[in-house]
Design a protein around this motif. Sequence first.
Motif, PDB file in Angstrom:
ATOM      1  N   ILE A  71      34.078  47.600  35.147  1.00  0.00           N
ATOM      2  CA  ILE A  71      34.718  47.250  33.922  1.00  0.00           C
ATOM      3  C   ILE A  71      36.382  46.812  34.230  1.00  0.00           C
ATOM      4  N   ILE A  72      37.221  47.283  34.463  1.00  0.00           N
ATOM      5  CA  ILE A  72      38.143  47.092  35.656  1.00  0.00           C
ATOM      6  C   ILE A  72      38.459  46.010  36.388  1.00  0.00           C
ATOM      7  N   SER A  73      37.958  45.792  36.830  1.00  0.00           N
ATOM      8  CA  SER A  73      38.008  45.027  37.837  1.00  0.00           C
ATOM      9  C   SER A  73      37.712  43.409  37.131  1.00  0.00           C
ATOM     10  N   ARG A  74      37.625  43.154  36.074  1.00  0.00           N
ATOM     11  CA  ARG A  74      37.338  42.001  35.179  1.00  0.00           C
ATOM     12  C   ARG A  74      38.336  42.089  34.019  1.00  0.00           C
ATOM     13  N   VAL A  75      39.439  42.571  33.848  1.00  0.00           N
ATOM     14  CA  VAL A  75      39.948  42.967  33.001  1.00  0.00           C
ATOM     15  C   VAL A  75      41.489  42.405  33.400  1.00  0.00           C
ATOM     16  N   GLU A  76      42.883  42.150  32.900  1.00  0.00           N
ATOM     17  CA  GLU A  76      44.218  41.482  33.389  1.00  0.00           C
ATOM     18  C   GLU A  76      44.751  41.727  32.220  1.00  0.00           C
ATOM     19  N   GLY A  77      46.120  42.492  32.465  1.00  0.00           N
ATOM     20  CA  GLY A  77      47.334  42.424  31.468  1.00  0.00           C
ATOM     21  C   GLY A  77      46.898  44.040  30.736  1.00  0.00           C
ATOM     22  N   LYS A  78      45.735  44.897  31.046  1.00  0.00           N
ATOM     23  CA  LYS A  78      45.136  45.759  29.985  1.00  0.00           C
ATOM     24  C   LYS A  78      46.314  47.018  30.680  1.00  0.00           C
TER      25      LYS A  78
END
Length: 142
Positions: A71-78
């Motif tokens: 999950i966290i590898s697919r997001v940015e700026g969170k």
Amino acid sequence: MKSKPVVTGHFTTVHTSFLVDFEFTNNITILTGDSGTGKTAVFSFIRECAAVNSDIICFNYLDYQKDIREIISRVEGKLIVIDNADILLDDDIRKYISLDGRNQYLIIGRNPRNLFTTRENLFEMVSRRAGEQTVFSIKPYL
């Protein structure tokens, strides 16, 4: 490891008679402390904010079956907030977080092992009364 916050330097929210007022000085903030100091209560207030703010992602013990690293590898700026980190984070996830420069982390737990942290990353909860409110903030742990 000291690096500037990539999402926010300040987070604040009000919940009934509670005010959360955090100043972030690092990209990875580890919030530690004794039981009963308000860490999980603050997590629940932040989780309420996440319901209306897509820049916040929260995980706790209820998410133990999720693939958090995926999950966290697919997001940015969170701003990624993890309560019960001692339970949720295995060594692989900890290493990923320590090298992730795309997101910011607030990790609530007691064991910063394998996060490549220094004392600049370790904080503890502080609470004080301000009139009718309890104000939660963080201060350096050591």
